[in-house]
Design a protein around this motif. Structure first.
Motif, short mmCIF file in Angstrom:
data_model
loop_
_atom_site.label_atom_id
_atom_site.label_comp_id
_atom_site.label_asym_id
_atom_site.label_seq_id
_atom_site.Cartn_x
_atom_site.Cartn_y
_atom_site.Cartn_z
N THR A 108 -78.54 24.87 -52.15
CA THR A 108 -77.62 23.77 -51.63
C THR A 108 -77.94 23.23 -50.60
O THR A 108 -78.43 23.64 -49.59
CB THR A 108 -75.96 24.37 -51.17
OG1 THR A 108 -75.38 24.47 -52.39
CG2 THR A 108 -75.10 23.45 -51.17
N CYS A 109 -78.08 21.56 -50.83
CA CYS A 109 -78.96 20.54 -50.37
C CYS A 109 -78.44 20.07 -49.13
O CYS A 109 -77.26 19.96 -49.07
CB CYS A 109 -79.90 19.49 -50.54
SG CYS A 109 -81.71 20.63 -51.44
N ASN A 110 -78.23 20.74 -47.75
CA ASN A 110 -77.85 20.31 -46.31
C ASN A 110 -78.35 20.23 -45.42
O ASN A 110 -78.45 21.09 -44.48
CB ASN A 110 -75.94 21.25 -46.29
CG ASN A 110 -75.92 20.98 -45.25
OD1 ASN A 110 -75.72 20.20 -44.41
ND2 ASN A 110 -73.98 21.31 -45.88
N ALA A 111 -78.97 19.43 -44.54
CA ALA A 111 -79.66 19.27 -43.81
C ALA A 111 -79.23 20.03 -42.56
O ALA A 111 -79.94 20.26 -41.13
CB ALA A 111 -79.86 18.01 -43.01
N SER A 112 -77.42 19.91 -42.26
CA SER A 112 -77.09 20.47 -40.73
C SER A 112 -77.16 21.70 -41.18
O SER A 112 -76.88 22.52 -40.11
CB SER A 112 -75.27 20.59 -41.06
OG SER A 112 -75.08 20.85 -42.03
N GLU A 113 -77.96 22.18 -42.51
CA GLU A 113 -78.70 23.47 -42.37
C GLU A 113 -79.30 24.28 -41.68
O GLU A 113 -79.63 25.56 -40.72
CB GLU A 113 -78.18 24.61 -44.08
CG GLU A 113 -77.71 23.83 -44.86
CD GLU A 113 -76.62 25.99 -44.32
OE1 GLU A 113 -76.99 26.66 -44.18
OE2 GLU A 113 -75.49 25.60 -44.09
N LYS A 129 -84.01 29.16 -42.22
CA LYS A 129 -83.58 28.13 -42.57
C LYS A 129 -84.32 27.04 -43.33
O LYS A 129 -83.82 26.84 -44.52
CB LYS A 129 -82.39 27.16 -41.22
CG LYS A 129 -81.19 28.32 -40.93
CD LYS A 129 -79.97 28.66 -42.52
CE LYS A 129 -79.14 28.87 -41.84
NZ LYS A 129 -77.66 29.50 -43.41
N GLN A 167 -84.28 26.31 -47.20
CA GLN A 167 -84.03 24.95 -47.31
C GLN A 167 -85.68 23.67 -47.92
O GLN A 167 -85.29 22.83 -48.35
CB GLN A 167 -83.37 23.99 -46.49
CG GLN A 167 -82.21 24.35 -46.26
CD GLN A 167 -81.10 23.78 -46.54
OE1 GLN A 167 -80.98 22.59 -46.79
NE2 GLN A 167 -79.93 24.49 -47.17
N TYR A 210 -85.33 15.49 -48.22
CA TYR A 210 -84.74 14.68 -47.02
C TYR A 210 -85.70 13.72 -46.39
O TYR A 210 -84.95 13.18 -45.54
CB TYR A 210 -85.31 15.83 -45.65
CG TYR A 210 -84.10 17.18 -46.11
CD1 TYR A 210 -82.42 17.41 -46.53
CD2 TYR A 210 -84.59 18.10 -45.80
CE1 TYR A 210 -82.22 18.05 -47.03
CE2 TYR A 210 -83.05 19.37 -45.84
CZ TYR A 210 -82.00 18.99 -46.10
OH TYR A 210 -80.87 19.57 -46.56
N ASP A 252 -84.48 10.29 -47.19
CA ASP A 252 -84.05 9.84 -47.20
C ASP A 252 -84.03 9.54 -45.79
O ASP A 252 -84.52 9.78 -44.74
CB ASP A 252 -82.73 11.31 -47.03
CG ASP A 252 -81.33 10.56 -46.01
OD1 ASP A 252 -81.25 9.53 -45.27
OD2 ASP A 252 -79.94 11.67 -46.08
N CYS A 273 -85.59 21.79 -50.68
CA CYS A 273 -84.09 20.45 -49.83
C CYS A 273 -85.35 19.12 -48.96
O CYS A 273 -84.93 17.59 -48.55
CB CYS A 273 -83.35 20.37 -49.61
SG CYS A 273 -82.57 21.98 -50.93
#
Length: 94
Positions: A28-33, A54, A58, A65, A68, A61
């Motif tokens: 799950t790509c989640n930059a907050s990770e 982390k 990630q 990022y 983005d 991903c």
């Protein structure tokens, strides 16, 4: 000897199967990770073990990022590249 050969072959098959299962795990790509990396990226200090963990999670991903506009400046900064390198994470070629 024959039983040992079969056991080794079985072990290799299990390792390959587990490797295949790991590759197919969805990330799950989640930059907050990547929050554990914020201090290292902002300050240039060495990354923590949590940060490196982390980053490895990630890693698939990172190209997303970089594409983005809201994240690119952070992910592509000199300190971010230093953190990625310090953690031994391969630099993505996007």
């Amino acid at each position: 000897m024959k039983k040992t050969g079969c056991a080794v072959l079985y072990l290799v098959a299990v390792v390959l199967l587990l490797g295949e299962l790991h590759v197919n795990e969805a990330v799950t790509c989640n930059a907050s990770e990547l929050n554990p990396c914020a201090t290292a990226i902002a300050s240039g200090l060495p990354p923590s073990a949590a940060c490196c963990s982390k980053l490895w999670e990630q890693q698939p991903c990172l190209c997303g990022y970089l594409k983005d506009p809201a994240l690119k400046q952070y992910v592509n900064s000199p300190n971010a590249r230093k953190v990625v390198s310090s953690c031994g994470v391969p630099t993505p070629s996007c």
